[in-house]
Design a protein around this motif. Structure first.
Motif, short mmCIF file in Angstrom:
data_model
loop_
_atom_site.label_atom_id
_atom_site.label_comp_id
_atom_site.label_asym_id
_atom_site.label_seq_id
_atom_site.Cartn_x
_atom_site.Cartn_y
_atom_site.Cartn_z
N LYS A 28 112.49 86.09 64.11
CA LYS A 28 111.58 86.38 63.01
C LYS A 28 111.39 85.19 62.07
N ASP A 29 112.16 84.12 62.31
CA ASP A 29 112.06 82.93 61.48
C ASP A 29 110.88 82.08 61.95
N LYS A 30 109.84 81.97 61.11
CA LYS A 30 108.61 81.28 61.52
C LYS A 30 108.85 79.80 61.77
N PHE A 31 109.72 79.19 60.97
CA PHE A 31 110.03 77.76 61.15
C PHE A 31 110.66 77.52 62.53
N LEU A 32 111.70 78.31 62.87
CA LEU A 32 112.39 78.15 64.16
C LEU A 32 111.48 78.51 65.33
N SER A 33 110.66 79.52 65.17
CA SER A 33 109.76 79.93 66.25
C SER A 33 108.78 78.82 66.60
N ALA A 34 108.25 78.15 65.57
CA ALA A 34 107.31 77.05 65.81
C ALA A 34 108.01 75.89 66.53
N LEU A 35 109.25 75.59 66.12
CA LEU A 35 110.00 74.50 66.75
C LEU A 35 110.36 74.85 68.20
N ARG A 36 110.76 76.07 68.41
CA ARG A 36 111.22 76.47 69.74
C ARG A 36 110.11 76.37 70.78
N GLN A 37 108.88 76.67 70.38
CA GLN A 37 107.75 76.58 71.30
C GLN A 37 107.49 75.16 71.76
N ARG A 38 107.81 74.20 70.91
CA ARG A 38 107.52 72.80 71.19
C ARG A 38 108.69 72.03 71.80
N PHE A 39 109.90 72.50 71.57
CA PHE A 39 111.07 71.68 71.89
C PHE A 39 111.25 71.43 73.38
N GLY A 40 110.66 72.27 74.22
CA GLY A 40 110.80 72.06 75.66
C GLY A 40 109.90 70.97 76.20
N MET A 41 109.00 70.46 75.37
CA MET A 41 108.05 69.43 75.80
C MET A 41 108.64 68.04 75.58
N PRO A 42 108.48 67.11 76.53
CA PRO A 42 108.99 65.74 76.34
C PRO A 42 108.34 65.07 75.13
N GLY A 43 109.17 64.50 74.28
CA GLY A 43 108.67 63.75 73.13
C GLY A 43 107.93 64.57 72.11
N ALA A 44 108.22 65.87 72.04
CA ALA A 44 107.44 66.76 71.18
C ALA A 44 107.94 66.81 69.74
N CYS A 45 108.88 65.92 69.38
CA CYS A 45 109.40 65.93 68.01
C CYS A 45 108.71 64.91 67.11
N CYS A 46 107.59 64.37 67.56
CA CYS A 46 106.83 63.43 66.71
C CYS A 46 106.31 64.16 65.48
N ASN A 47 106.09 63.40 64.41
CA ASN A 47 105.68 64.05 63.16
C ASN A 47 104.31 64.70 63.24
N PHE A 48 103.44 64.24 64.16
CA PHE A 48 102.13 64.88 64.28
C PHE A 48 102.22 66.19 65.07
N ASP A 49 103.28 66.34 65.87
CA ASP A 49 103.49 67.60 66.60
C ASP A 49 104.18 68.64 65.73
N LEU A 50 105.22 68.19 65.00
CA LEU A 50 106.03 69.11 64.21
C LEU A 50 106.21 68.58 62.79
N PRO A 51 105.18 68.61 61.97
CA PRO A 51 105.34 68.13 60.59
C PRO A 51 106.36 68.95 59.81
N GLN A 52 106.50 70.25 60.15
CA GLN A 52 107.47 71.07 59.43
C GLN A 52 108.91 70.61 59.72
#
Length: 244
Positions: free
Chosen positions: A110-134
């Motif tokens: 139910k945590d919106k911050f973690l849910s957004a991160l979890r969707q992206r974290f499986g992608m290579p190099g997905a921690c760039c600031n334009f992908d995950l500004p939060q």
């Protein structure tokens, strides 16, 4: 001299327990030192594993089984009753939080911050600031604030991780390490008891590592030369513990 311990589970349940224990150890390191975004890998791995399977039934059965076994040990002469009673108390205390009707880790969904991160974290190099500004906003917070967030997230899994840690501690305590030789890099053994975990301790100066296989009563250990990545033909001295 540096000795490494290698462990091989001999059934699927212990395999799962060891994976959960490993992720717990990674998370606890993240609580003591700032590992930046790397702390999310073990957190999301725990979310994934507990989503796939509800381990509570197996863990509760194991807790009850070990409490019964330890209670019987109290009747034996020359046992450390204080230590056994301490383990019984720790197991009993770990049982209550596990009986909650809520699924482990459900509140993190139910945590919106973690849910957004979890969707992206499986992608290579997905921690760039334009992908995950939060994420970059969160990483800019003081370490003490992020540490409190991490502690809150880890606490969601403690009802499961605490008893699993106790169970694995008991399993490992069922066997001491004994000095053993592997002729031509191979060792095979069997046991009259049903085994759940094989543990190998070896000095890193021997420049090899074990590959372990087995099931229930039988097991085999092959030692592999690290530099050549092939089975060694040397006699390897190591320490072995076979845990039931």
């Amino acid at each position: 001299m540096t000795e490494l311990i290698y462990e091989q589970p001999l059934n699927e349940k212990i395999r799962s327990y060891l994976r959960l224990e490993y992720l717990a150890s990674q998370l606890h390191k993240s609580l003591t030192q700032d590992t930046q975004q790397h702390s999310f890998y073990p957190l999301f791995s725990l979310c994934e594993l507990t989503d796939r399977c509800d381990y509570r039934s197996d863990v509760l059965k194991d807790i009850d089984r070990y409490i019964i076994t330890l209670s019987k040990w109290l009747e034996l002469p020359h046992v450390d009753q204080q230590q056994i009673n301490e383990f019984i108390s720790r197991l009993s205390a770990a049982k209550t939080p596990l009986q909650s009707p809520d699924r482990i880790g459900i509140h993190l969904k139910k945590d919106k911050f973690l849910s957004a991160l979890r969707q992206r974290f499986g992608m290579p190099g997905a921690c760039c600031n334009f992908d995950l500004p939060q994420l970059h906003h969160w990483l800019a917070k003081p370490w003490k604030e992020r540490q409190l967030d991490l502690q809150c997230w880890v606490d969601q899994f403690q009802p499961l991780l605490t008893p699993i840690g106790l169970i694995l501690e008991l399993i490992r305590s069922t066997s001491d390490f004994t000095l053993t030789d592997a002729k031509a890099g191979f060792y095979q053994g069997n046991s009259s008891q049903t085994l759940s975990l094989i543990r190998v301790k070896i000095d890193t100066t021997q420049e090899c590592y074990p590959t372990i296989s087995g099931h229930r009563n039988r097991y085999a250990i092959h030692f592999v030369d690290f530099d050549h990545q092939r089975h060694t033909d040397k006699t390897i001295q190591f320490k072995l513990a076979t845990c039931s």
